[in-house]
Write an enzyme that holds these catalytic residues in place. Structure first.
Site, mmCIF file in Angstrom:
data_model
loop_
_atom_site.group_PDB
_atom_site.id
_atom_site.type_symbol
_atom_site.label_atom_id
_atom_site.label_comp_id
_atom_site.label_asym_id
_atom_site.label_seq_id
_atom_site.Cartn_x
_atom_site.Cartn_y
_atom_site.Cartn_z
ATOM 1 N N LYS A 183 0.893 -1.105 -0.034
ATOM 2 C CA LYS A 183 -0.140 0.152 -0.066
ATOM 3 C C LYS A 183 0.974 1.083 -0.145
ATOM 4 O O LYS A 183 1.367 1.763 1.143
ATOM 5 C CB LYS A 183 -1.015 0.069 1.216
ATOM 6 C CG LYS A 183 -1.976 0.678 1.041
ATOM 7 C CD LYS A 183 -2.053 2.022 1.001
ATOM 8 C CE LYS A 183 -1.891 3.264 2.171
ATOM 9 N NZ LYS A 183 -1.497 4.475 1.661
ATOM 10 N N GLU A 186 -0.474 7.375 -0.928
ATOM 11 C CA GLU A 186 -1.290 7.791 -1.858
ATOM 12 C C GLU A 186 -0.873 9.386 -2.319
ATOM 13 O O GLU A 186 -1.560 9.884 -3.356
ATOM 14 C CB GLU A 186 -2.874 8.241 -1.139
ATOM 15 C CG GLU A 186 -2.888 9.218 -0.235
ATOM 16 C CD GLU A 186 -2.451 8.807 1.105
ATOM 17 O OE1 GLU A 186 -1.616 7.893 1.225
ATOM 18 O OE2 GLU A 186 -2.998 9.208 2.441
ATOM 19 N N CYS A 291 13.518 10.871 7.113
ATOM 20 C CA CYS A 291 13.381 10.733 8.486
ATOM 21 C C CYS A 291 14.850 10.866 8.891
ATOM 22 O O CYS A 291 14.727 10.941 10.218
ATOM 23 C CB CYS A 291 12.765 9.089 8.589
ATOM 24 S SG CYS A 291 14.046 8.344 7.971
ATOM 25 N N GLU A 391 8.354 17.175 15.014
ATOM 26 C CA GLU A 391 9.303 16.707 13.957
ATOM 27 C C GLU A 391 8.619 17.777 12.834
ATOM 28 O O GLU A 391 7.487 17.685 12.393
ATOM 29 C CB GLU A 391 8.862 15.254 13.137
ATOM 30 C CG GLU A 391 9.727 14.838 12.187
ATOM 31 C CD GLU A 391 9.468 13.634 11.837
ATOM 32 O OE1 GLU A 391 8.348 13.162 11.849
ATOM 33 O OE2 GLU A 391 10.338 13.063 11.102
#
Ligand code: NAD
Length: 506
Positions: A183, A186, A291, A391
């Site tokens: 997945k 999107e 990240c 973050e």
């Protein structure tokens, strides 16, 4: 902020992959894939229906029956071919990635390349998926282990590395004999789909790799599905924690790599020019959307005087579209991300940090509609300020100071995140002390973004990770396999019978 644009009816659709066929979703829910430098709608991505997700899992379950028994050599040759196809198509892959994600073309090639290294590693699966054997654990008895695939496994990926992170997942899962349901994010699924096409071209059989698209509902369906045995997730801490809890409750094995706040320590004996170059690159590269971005810099002792030099280097970076030559900082991924980063900059000022360089509203000629935020630098940043506690995931550096190395180490260890960190020094003793005392999973010594190559595994820790085993490398072989321990004795005619024995010996 403006309302989101209506979904563009004429844009090409991103397909699902079910049972080896690229199929059009029957969903009524779609979202635009948008070029962040121009707002051009590149495609429409479907939010797959529950039936489509079930069909993808069913096809993976069916394919597992034969794939799990496919010879190691056959599996490994597919990945040998796959690495070659990725290499041949790297420029096209990078161009798709830059168009939908925004990062610069050279950085997009890096994104593909770091994933390609995992594909190369998967091609060596014959050397990795090895059990152990102990001869004569009792008289005439041997014990050995088999590392057997789990079944249907699944991956959920973030927007920021749409090539590398899917490639962290499905090649190793499939090489170890599992089948897979992916997945993708999107926000930028197109380069992932091109990589999936190449995987099929390399010979991955129908049903072994499937793709569904969507957001929360698709992720929850994957967490709950009774036929999925393990989930790899990379994304934010909030969503990763949800996925870990929900999927664990449903009995699955789960690994979640999550958010970060990565600190660099700069000691005054560091090579100044090299250090500032390295940190500025690692802070603002990919517009801060890594990240492992170095978003907090702890200047120690005399190095506290380096703020102005840091700011001058940040000021020289070129902000423009990722396809423009010489661009250092591309747009952030969406208008919403830009608004969020700008909001945090505003809060940094309100919370009392010193705004040394304000990157809001840069003028980017030819790309006036892009989601650009230029390099932004705060000094005097402290815990309790939103720019430190959250973050930011944008091109914003938070500078702070410490008297000593010990104070700097304690400062980093007090932050809940444990993804990456780096020290800059010419002192081996200081570097070794840092390596021993710092409570962070990935440590750089004069290396700003210490993401391990696939001979090792990605090893974030504390709030940046849930689950024991990391992606790719040796750890993921254990993650994607079940250890079966066999204890065996073979009788021959000379074996003496001692009659029935009711004690617990072998
Ligand atoms: P995200 O958590 O928003 O999305 C990740 C995935 O979860 C996507 O596939 C998305 O569709 C899905 N998702 C989003 N909202 C959801 C919800 N409410 N319920 C269920 N699923 C949901 O992350 P992102 O913004 O795409 O990526 C950026 C984040 O990922 C940052 O926090 C970054 O630090 C982190 N990240 C971590 C690593 C690592 O290795 N530690 C690597 C890359 C990115």
């Amino acid at each position: 902020m403006n309302a989101p644009a209506p979904v563009a009816a004429l844009a090409p659709t991103v397909k699902l992959l079910i049972g080896g066929e690229f199929v059009e979703s029957k969903t009524t829910e779609w979202r635009n894939v948008v070029n962040p430098a121009t707002q051009e709608v590149l495609a429409r991505v479907p939010f797959a229906t529950p039936d489509e997700i079930d069909a993808a899992v069913a096809s993976a379950k069916d394919a597992f029956k034969t794939w799990r028994k496919t010879a190691i050599g056959a599996r490994s040759r597919i990945f040998l071919k796959y690495q070659q196809l990725i290499r041949e198509n790297i420029a096209e892959l990078a161009a798709i990635l830059t168009a939908e994600q925004g990062k610069t073309l050279p950085d997009a090639e890096g994104d593909v390349f770091r994933g390609l290294e995992v594909v190369e590693h998967a091609a060596g699966i014959g050397n990795l998926q090895l059990g152990e054997l102990a001869n004569n654990v009792a008289g005439g008895v041997d014990t050995y282990t088999l590392l057997q695939p789990l079944g249907v496994t699944a991956g959920i990926t973030p927007f920021n590395f749409p090539a590398m992170i899917p490639l962290w997942m499905f090649p190793m899962a499939i090489a170890t004999g599992n089948t897979f349901v992916l997945k993708p994010s999107e926000q930028d699924p197109m380069v992932t789909m091109r990589l999936v096409e190449l995987a099929l071209e390399a010979g991955i059989p129908p049903g072994v790799l499937n793709v569904v698209h969507g957001g929360e509902a698709a992720v929850n369906a994957i967490c709950d599905h009774k036929d999925i045995k393990a989930i790899s997730f990379v994304g934010s801490t909030k969503v990763g924690t949800h996925v870990y809890n929900r999927a664990s409750l449903a009995g699955k094995r789960v690994q979640c790599m999550m958010g970060a706040k990565n600190h660099a320590i700069v000691l005054p004996d560091a090579n100044k020019e090299q250090t500032l170059n390295a940190i500025v690159g690692a802070t603002f590269g990919a517009a801060g959307q890594r990240c492992m971005a170095l978003s907090v810099v702890v200047l120690v002792g005399e190095a506290r005087n380096w703020v102005a030099d840091f700011v001058e280097k940040a000021r020289t970076l070129k902000v423009s579209a990722g396809i423009e030559k010489g661009t250092d900082v591309g747009p952030v991924v969406s208008a919403a991300a830009r608004a969020r980063v700008e909001g945090l900059i505003e809060r940094g000022v309100a919370d009392g940090a010193t705004l040394e360089l304000d990157g809001r509203n840069p003028r980017v000629s030819g790309y006036e509609k892009g989601n650009f935020v230029g390099p932004t630098v705060f000094s005097g940043v402290k815990p309790g300020m939103a720019i430190y506690d959250q973050e930011i995931f944008g091109p914003v550096a938070c500078l702070t100071g410490a008297e000593t190395l010990d104070e700097a180490i304690a400062f980093i260890n007090a932050n809940p995140n444990g993804n990456g960190t780096a020290i800059f020094t010419q002192s081996g003793a200081a570097a070794r002390r840092f390596q021993e005392e710092i409570d962070v999973g990935q440590v750089g010594i004069n290396v700003p973004i210490p993401v391990p190559v696939p001979l090792f595994s990605f090893s974030g820790s504390r709030a940046s990770k849930l689950g024991d085993l990391g992606p790719y490398g040796k750890q993921v072989v254990l993650f994607y396999t079940q250890t079966k321990t066999v204890t065996a004795r073979w009788f021959d005619d000379s074996t003496t019978s001692h009659g029935v024995n009711t004690t617990i010996s072998l």
